[in-house]
Design an enzyme around this catalytic site. Structure first.
Site, PDB file in Angstrom:
ATOM      1  N   VAL A  59     -39.175 -43.751  87.115  1.00 32.20           N
ATOM      2  CA  VAL A  59     -39.238 -44.844  86.134  1.00 32.20           C
ATOM      3  C   VAL A  59     -39.405 -44.349  84.698  1.00 32.20           C
ATOM      4  O   VAL A  59     -39.199 -45.113  83.758  1.00 32.20           O
ATOM      5  CB  VAL A  59     -40.370 -45.863  86.456  1.00 32.20           C
ATOM      6  CG1 VAL A  59     -40.126 -46.561  87.790  1.00 32.20           C
ATOM      7  CG2 VAL A  59     -41.749 -45.212  86.403  1.00 32.20           C
ATOM      8  N   TYR A 151     -55.485 -44.754  80.789  1.00 36.87           N
ATOM      9  CA  TYR A 151     -55.094 -45.820  81.718  1.00 36.87           C
ATOM     10  C   TYR A 151     -55.287 -47.196  81.064  1.00 36.87           C
ATOM     11  O   TYR A 151     -54.395 -48.055  81.110  1.00 36.87           O
ATOM     12  CB  TYR A 151     -55.940 -45.692  82.984  1.00 36.87           C
ATOM     13  CG  TYR A 151     -55.537 -46.585  84.123  1.00 36.87           C
ATOM     14  CD1 TYR A 151     -54.463 -46.265  84.947  1.00 36.87           C
ATOM     15  CD2 TYR A 151     -56.240 -47.763  84.408  1.00 36.87           C
ATOM     16  CE1 TYR A 151     -54.114 -47.084  86.011  1.00 36.87           C
ATOM     17  CE2 TYR A 151     -55.897 -48.580  85.460  1.00 36.87           C
ATOM     18  CZ  TYR A 151     -54.818 -48.228  86.264  1.00 36.87           C
ATOM     19  OH  TYR A 151     -54.464 -49.051  87.312  1.00 36.87           O
TER      20      TYR A 151
HETATM   21  P1  NAD Z   1     -50.081 -45.536  94.952  1.00 35.92           P
HETATM   22  O1  NAD Z   1     -50.246 -44.126  94.490  1.00 35.92           O
HETATM   23  O2  NAD Z   1     -50.433 -45.858  96.346  1.00 35.92           O
HETATM   24  O3  NAD Z   1     -48.608 -46.055  94.638  1.00 35.92           O
HETATM   25  C1  NAD Z   1     -47.960 -45.770  93.427  1.00 35.92           C
HETATM   26  C2  NAD Z   1     -46.511 -45.398  93.714  1.00 35.92           C
HETATM   27  O4  NAD Z   1     -45.846 -45.181  92.457  1.00 35.92           O
HETATM   28  C3  NAD Z   1     -46.389 -44.105  94.525  1.00 35.92           C
HETATM   29  O5  NAD Z   1     -45.572 -44.297  95.647  1.00 35.92           O
HETATM   30  C4  NAD Z   1     -45.766 -43.131  93.528  1.00 35.92           C
HETATM   31  O6  NAD Z   1     -44.908 -42.158  94.142  1.00 35.92           O
HETATM   32  C5  NAD Z   1     -44.980 -44.063  92.625  1.00 35.92           C
HETATM   33  N1  NAD Z   1     -44.664 -43.430  91.339  1.00 35.92           N
HETATM   34  C6  NAD Z   1     -45.468 -42.662  90.573  1.00 35.92           C
HETATM   35  N2  NAD Z   1     -44.793 -42.195  89.514  1.00 35.92           N
HETATM   36  C7  NAD Z   1     -43.521 -42.677  89.616  1.00 35.92           C
HETATM   37  C8  NAD Z   1     -42.350 -42.518  88.836  1.00 35.92           C
HETATM   38  N3  NAD Z   1     -42.342 -41.758  87.729  1.00 35.92           N
HETATM   39  N4  NAD Z   1     -41.218 -43.151  89.220  1.00 35.92           N
HETATM   40  C9  NAD Z   1     -41.221 -43.908  90.361  1.00 35.92           C
HETATM   41  N5  NAD Z   1     -42.289 -44.061  91.157  1.00 35.92           N
HETATM   42  C10 NAD Z   1     -43.438 -43.449  90.777  1.00 35.92           C
HETATM   43  O7  NAD Z   1     -51.005 -46.400  93.942  1.00 35.92           O
HETATM   44  P2  NAD Z   1     -51.215 -47.989  93.787  1.00 35.92           P
HETATM   45  O8  NAD Z   1     -52.678 -48.165  93.651  1.00 35.92           O
HETATM   46  O9  NAD Z   1     -50.492 -48.739  94.814  1.00 35.92           O
HETATM   47  O10 NAD Z   1     -50.574 -48.224  92.359  1.00 35.92           O
HETATM   48  C11 NAD Z   1     -49.580 -49.201  92.107  1.00 35.92           C
HETATM   49  C12 NAD Z   1     -49.887 -49.895  90.797  1.00 35.92           C
HETATM   50  O11 NAD Z   1     -51.097 -50.634  90.929  1.00 35.92           O
HETATM   51  C13 NAD Z   1     -50.104 -48.951  89.613  1.00 35.92           C
HETATM   52  O12 NAD Z   1     -49.451 -49.471  88.472  1.00 35.92           O
HETATM   53  C14 NAD Z   1     -51.610 -48.973  89.430  1.00 35.92           C
HETATM   54  O13 NAD Z   1     -51.991 -48.664  88.107  1.00 35.92           O
HETATM   55  C15 NAD Z   1     -51.927 -50.393  89.803  1.00 35.92           C
HETATM   56  N6  NAD Z   1     -53.312 -50.686  90.161  1.00 35.92           N
HETATM   57  C16 NAD Z   1     -53.890 -50.151  91.256  1.00 35.92           C
HETATM   58  C17 NAD Z   1     -55.210 -50.485  91.579  1.00 35.92           C
HETATM   59  C18 NAD Z   1     -55.897 -49.964  92.810  1.00 35.92           C
HETATM   60  O14 NAD Z   1     -57.089 -50.234  93.019  1.00 35.92           O
HETATM   61  N7  NAD Z   1     -55.223 -49.223  93.679  1.00 35.92           N
HETATM   62  C19 NAD Z   1     -55.933 -51.351  90.746  1.00 35.92           C
HETATM   63  C20 NAD Z   1     -55.324 -51.861  89.616  1.00 35.92           C
HETATM   64  C21 NAD Z   1     -54.005 -51.543  89.331  1.00 35.92           C
END
Ligand code: NAD
Length: 270
Positions: A59, A151
């Site tokens: 991305v 972040y």
């Molecule tokens: P995760 O690591 O399980 O999933 C994130 C995915 O994004 C991974 O599969 C990773 O390979 C992919 N990714 C990373 N860099 C990338 C790139 N350059 N191009 C394409 N794909 C890429 O983590 P998650 O917690 O599911 O995160 C998803 C979203 O949720 C993020 O934006 C994160 O900031 C947000 N978020 C998560 C939480 C939480 O508690 N887990 C809370 C608030 C927000």
């Protein structure tokens, strides 16, 4: 209302965590789902497990996002829902981060969303039945947390982008709608965010499993729950999708401080 049944949806970061949960919830509601992720092995495994199509994307690279859009249209004829969800979540106090850290996280968390909106918005606007863009922010979009400085900046940026887009789409009478998904704590692989960091962007950020530290006492939910909250917000054209309404006090602390600051300043010349 935005219909999900029969639509083609693209979910970035769909190989893992919240993206996977959103993809599963969209499939439950009858969408044809493309999951797009930088990790080819996880992408292949998840696509097979949940019945989605996997297309590799980085991305941070506008050309890669454009190729994702082109391949989706070529294979499925249209795209109606985009979920800009890919993100990374390593931590460090601001005094300990380097410019490389800023580049790494801003590239994924903010430029990733900018690239997605820029490429897909014209495609959604061209649909007779419009479409929907979900951007994954965080509770850190509303309330900064110590140790998450970069972040927080990226997630405030995602909120500003989404809220501005919502205002402009409404003013233009567009048939495209947008949602800011602002999750609290969700069980995912975010604690392993640095494994795919480019070597030239290494710095002071650290992978931290907050479920064993500051987050141990918090309420944790599963990705599918975040996914179903997201699909409901898409159907209802809600601007905000919240997984943790019980964290309202965190946001209120900030808005109360702002209210107090506004109240304490006299209006010059009034
Ligand atoms: P995760 O690591 O399980 O999933 C994130 C995915 O994004 C991974 O599969 C990773 O390979 C992919 N990714 C990373 N860099 C990338 C790139 N350059 N191009 C394409 N794909 C890429 O983590 P998650 O917690 O599911 O995160 C998803 C979203 O949720 C993020 O934006 C994160 O900031 C947000 N978020 C998560 C939480 C939480 O508690 N887990 C809370 C608030 C927000």
């Amino acid at each position: 209302m935005t219909s999900i049944q029969g639509r083609v949806a693209v979910v970035t970061g769909g190989a893992s965590g919240i993206g996977r949960g959103i993809a599963e919830a969209l499939i439950e509601e009858g969408a044809t789902v493309v999951i797009a992720d930088v990790q080819q092995d996880a992408l292949d495994a998840t696509a097979a497990e949940i019945g989605a199509t996997g297309i590799r994307v980085d991305v941070t690279d506008p050309a890669s996002i454009e190729a994702l859009a082109a391949e989706t249209i070529e294979r499925f004829g249209s795209v109606g829902i985009l979920v800009n969800n890919a993100g990374v979540g390593a931590l460090a106090r601001l005094k300990d981060v380097t410019l490389a850290d800023w580049r790494f996280m801003v590239n994924v968390n903010l430029w990733g969303v900018i690239n997605g909106v820029t490429t897909f918005l014209p495609l959604l606007e061209a649909n007779e039945d419009g479409g929907h863009i979900v951007n994954t922010g965080s509770m850190a979009s509303f309330a900064p947390m110590a140790g998450g400085g970069i972040y927080n900046v990226t997630k405030f940026g995602v909120a500003a982008l989404t809220e501005t887009l919502a205002i402009e789409l409404a003013e233009d009478g567009s048939n495209v709608h947008t949602t800011l998904l602002a999750p609290g704590t969700v069980h995912t692989n975010i604690k392993n965010s640095l494994r795919k960091r480019p070597d030239d962007l290494a710095g002071g950020l650290q992978d931290v499993d907050i479920s064993e530290g500051v987050g141990a006492g918090l309420r944790w939910i599963d990705p599918i729950d975040a996914g179903r909250i997201t699909t409901r917000a898409i159907r209802n054209n809600d601007l905000y999708a919240l997984t943790h309404p019980d964290w309202h006090h965190l946001v209120k602390n900030r808005t109360d401080a702002l209210d107090a600051a506004f109240a304490q300043y006299p209006v010059e010349g009034a």
